[in-house]
Design an enzyme around this catalytic site. Sequence first.
Site, PDB file in Angstrom:
ATOM      1  N   HIS A 147      48.285  29.483 -11.070  1.00 19.81           N
ATOM      2  CA  HIS A 147      48.064  29.907  -9.683  1.00 19.81           C
ATOM      3  C   HIS A 147      48.581  31.321  -9.460  1.00 19.81           C
ATOM      4  CE1 HIS A 147      47.607  25.526  -8.076  1.00 19.81           C
ATOM      5  NE2 HIS A 147      46.500  25.988  -8.608  1.00 19.81           N
ATOM      6  N   HIS A 165      52.056  32.604  -8.935  1.00 18.86           N
ATOM      7  CA  HIS A 165      52.956  32.438 -10.081  1.00 18.86           C
ATOM      8  C   HIS A 165      52.653  33.415 -11.216  1.00 18.86           C
ATOM      9  CE1 HIS A 165      54.858  28.547  -8.778  1.00 18.86           C
ATOM     10  NE2 HIS A 165      53.840  28.651  -7.944  1.00 18.86           N
ATOM     11  N   HIS A 187      59.521  26.985  -4.810  1.00 17.33           N
ATOM     12  CA  HIS A 187      59.218  27.209  -3.389  1.00 17.33           C
ATOM     13  C   HIS A 187      60.349  26.678  -2.509  1.00 17.33           C
ATOM     14  CE1 HIS A 187      55.013  28.600  -3.581  1.00 17.33           C
ATOM     15  NE2 HIS A 187      54.895  27.780  -4.627  1.00 17.33           N
TER      16      HIS A 187
END
Length: 259
Positions: free
Chosen positions: A58, A61, A171
């Site tokens: 993703h 990242h 996160h």
Amino acid sequence: MLQIDALPAFSDNYIWLLQDTTHKRCAVVDPGDAAPVLAWLARHPDWTLSDILVTHHHFDHVGGVAQLHGHTNAKVWGPALEDIPARQVALNDNDQIEILGLKFDVLLVPGHTLGHIAYYHADPSAPLLLCGDTLFAAGCGRLFEGTPEQMHLSLSRLAALPGHTGVYCTHEYTLSNLRFAQAVEPNNPDIAARVTQVTEWRAEGRISLPSTIALELLTNPFLRVNETSVKEKADEWNSRDNDSPGAVFASLRSWKDKF
């Protein structure tokens, strides 16, 4: 000696900075943005970025990986089953690598994405887990590619690690995850205590990480699918008898997606 700090990125990402204080070399985990890492290196000109660890593909990242690699020539490690920018070493399940003089086991943990990996350092006194978006503090990642059964098995694998393992996810979702955990287990005193603690930390500007496997086993509903009270709430949510832990997990994940 290893020191680990969090470099904030975007609105709620953390880029973990692993520092070998003896040799002044460091590694970063999931640098979605190169800027925070480059800023840290500029403030520490005598340090070297030797390695970049990636858990999944993703953009939040991997967005800074190519720039960091180009700037520092750091070695880029990432999952073999995903397309990772500038990746030099493709990692598969049960591979073992050495970063900053420390051995890490590679764990394939599909669910959030199909090729997602985690990095586990099995130090007897201070084990640590770099788990990307698979296991969160009091929660888990959304199922963008994998199935509920895959994610349940991945989380079960991580839950079996030693209780004092430090959990470094990527996160700051802890408070929102705890609100869901309280909806699932309103009478769980460990969740209530954690809500109080994390609320205080965030008010003081402190981050809520790392967690530990032991704390997650007490407060994370996605690791507590064998608890009768959790199953009852999952059954209530989707109006069926969820007759396996995987089915309980699937119900909880569906509920959390709409929470």
